[in-house]
Design a protein around this motif. Structure first.
Motif, short mmCIF file in Angstrom:
data_model
loop_
_atom_site.label_atom_id
_atom_site.label_comp_id
_atom_site.label_asym_id
_atom_site.label_seq_id
_atom_site.Cartn_x
_atom_site.Cartn_y
_atom_site.Cartn_z
N UNK A 15 -58.15 -12.06 26.87
CA UNK A 15 -59.06 -13.10 26.40
C UNK A 15 -59.07 -14.19 27.46
N UNK A 16 -59.89 -15.21 27.30
CA UNK A 16 -59.86 -16.31 28.25
C UNK A 16 -60.28 -17.60 27.58
N UNK A 17 -59.85 -18.71 28.16
CA UNK A 17 -60.29 -20.03 27.74
C UNK A 17 -61.10 -20.66 28.86
N UNK A 18 -61.99 -21.53 28.51
CA UNK A 18 -62.81 -22.26 29.46
C UNK A 18 -62.25 -23.68 29.53
N UNK A 19 -61.57 -24.00 30.62
CA UNK A 19 -60.88 -25.29 30.67
C UNK A 19 -61.83 -26.47 30.64
N UNK A 20 -63.04 -26.30 31.15
CA UNK A 20 -64.00 -27.41 31.12
C UNK A 20 -64.30 -27.84 29.69
N UNK A 21 -64.27 -26.88 28.76
CA UNK A 21 -64.50 -27.18 27.35
C UNK A 21 -63.20 -27.45 26.60
N UNK A 22 -62.17 -26.69 26.94
CA UNK A 22 -60.93 -26.74 26.15
C UNK A 22 -60.08 -27.97 26.43
N UNK A 23 -60.06 -28.45 27.65
CA UNK A 23 -59.20 -29.60 27.94
C UNK A 23 -59.59 -30.81 27.10
N UNK A 24 -60.86 -31.26 27.09
CA UNK A 24 -61.18 -32.41 26.25
C UNK A 24 -60.97 -32.14 24.76
N UNK A 25 -61.22 -30.90 24.32
CA UNK A 25 -61.02 -30.57 22.91
C UNK A 25 -59.53 -30.63 22.54
N UNK A 26 -58.68 -30.11 23.41
CA UNK A 26 -57.24 -30.14 23.16
C UNK A 26 -56.69 -31.56 23.21
N UNK A 27 -57.17 -32.35 24.14
CA UNK A 27 -56.73 -33.74 24.22
C UNK A 27 -57.10 -34.51 22.96
N UNK A 28 -58.30 -34.28 22.47
CA UNK A 28 -58.74 -34.94 21.24
C UNK A 28 -57.87 -34.50 20.06
N UNK A 29 -57.60 -33.21 19.98
CA UNK A 29 -56.79 -32.69 18.89
C UNK A 29 -55.36 -33.22 18.94
N UNK A 30 -54.80 -33.28 20.14
CA UNK A 30 -53.44 -33.80 20.27
C UNK A 30 -53.38 -35.27 19.87
N UNK A 31 -54.37 -36.03 20.29
CA UNK A 31 -54.40 -37.46 19.94
C UNK A 31 -54.58 -37.67 18.44
N UNK A 32 -55.05 -36.62 17.75
CA UNK A 32 -55.20 -36.68 16.29
C UNK A 32 -53.97 -36.17 15.57
N UNK A 33 -52.94 -35.81 16.33
CA UNK A 33 -51.68 -35.42 15.72
C UNK A 33 -51.37 -33.95 15.71
N UNK A 34 -52.16 -33.14 16.40
CA UNK A 34 -51.91 -31.69 16.43
C UNK A 34 -50.98 -31.35 17.60
N UNK A 35 -49.71 -31.14 17.29
CA UNK A 35 -48.73 -30.86 18.34
C UNK A 35 -49.06 -29.58 19.11
N UNK A 36 -49.61 -28.58 18.42
CA UNK A 36 -49.93 -27.31 19.08
C UNK A 36 -50.90 -27.52 20.23
#
Length: 311
Positions: A237-258
């Motif tokens: 499988x693969x992830x697209x970092x251009x999309x995933x980095x901002x999404x992950x940063x937003x999720x982490x800032x909302x309290x999602x440790x994963x």
């Protein structure tokens, strides 16, 4: 052991997946007297070998108690979890008050001094802040020195813990973009051995980042090696970092440790966040007399660690 080698070593985080390996290595060196600093609520105390002295401390790490625990210690080795690394600012202050000679922070990854890495992940940023703080204390003439170990990522640990995109139970590799970003790797055994040798001859590594790498690889090369050795085909499988980095940063800032772990994974596997040492940094493996390792050998060992048939 050199004339200025350290004897009294205190380890913080000795019950974790890294700390337990470092503790075993420290205890194997007869010239060390090893103490483990453990939180009162720690569930790993039963795993600490009896040859290590244990000092318990309140979970809040009271400063006076830290100073008392650090008195008489030559060096502090920290292996606390990545999301708690800023606790170390208090440890550093206590080390200075107690007269400790050397502090080795919880590092063990890429170069956390680069702006790109710090912007990607709070963990990389916080580890960089700890290094900045140590440099300030050296400039202030406190008498404390420091050494950080940057060792890339551990393949065996990653296969056991579903990191680097690896998911062994499902035989799936999740590639970061095309999976061809290069990253440096070191075995846990060589990481721990390097620690011992730094403490035995500390003058050569004072106030330095010690870069280690057994070899560099990519996700695609890694999964191809696993497939070749096992005869099994892995799903990609693969992830697209251009999309995933901002999404992950937003999720982490909302309290999602994963999401924080997702960003750390990208930091290692993308290939552009200072985790590929060979082209940029001087490696210290030969100086520290670390055994040479090759990709196939390390993958075989990793497959054995997860109990793959035939390994």
């Amino acid at each position: 052991m050199s004339a200025d080698g350290y004897k009294n070593i205190i380890l913080i985080g000795g019950g974790g997946s890294l700390g337990s390996v470092l503790l075993k290595s420290l205890l194997s060196e007869p010239s060390f007297s090893v103490t483990v600093l453990a939180r009162e609520s720690s569930k790993a105390l039963s795993n600490i070998p009896p040859s290590a002295k244990i000092v318990k401390i309140a979970d809040s790490y009271p400063l006076d108690d830290l100073v008392a625990a650090f008195k008489g210690q030559d060096a502090i080795v920290n292996a606390i979890t990545s999301f708690s690394v800023t606790e170390q600012l208090k440890f550093i202050d206590a080390a200075i008050t107690a007269g400790v000679k050397r502090y080795l922070p919880s590092e063990y990854g890429l170069d956390n001094n680069t702006p790109a890495a710090r912007e990607l992940s709070v963990v990389f940023r916080d580890k960089g802040v700890v290094q900045d703080y140590l440099r300030e204390k050296v400039k202030e003439g406190t008498g404390l020195t420091w050494t950080t170990i940057a060792c890339g990522m551990w393949i065996g640990w990653s296969l056991r813990n579903n990191f680097l995109g690896l998911n062994y139970p499902t035989r799936t590799m999740t590639l970061t973009d095309d999976g061809r970003g290069a990253f440096s790797t070191t075995t846990l055994a060589n990481t721990a051995l390097a620690l011992n040798r730094i403490l035995l001859n500390p003058s050569t590594t004072a106030n330095q980042i010690v870069f280690l790498s057994d070899f560099a690889t990519t996700q695609e090369e890694l999964v191809q090696t696993i497939e070749r050795l096992t005869g099994e085909k892995w799903t990609r499988k693969s992830i697209n970092t251009a999309e995933d980095i901002p999404a992950l940063q937003k999720a982490f800032n909302s309290g999602e440790t994963a999401a924080g772990y997702g960003l750390i994974n990208i930091g290692f596997t993308k290939g552009t966040y200072s985790g590929h040492f060979e082209p940029v940094y001087p490696l210290r493996n030969k100086e520290l007399r670390l055994p040479e390792k090759q990709l196939e050998e390390v993958v075989r060992e990793a497959l054995g660690e997860v109990g793959h048939p035939g390994f």
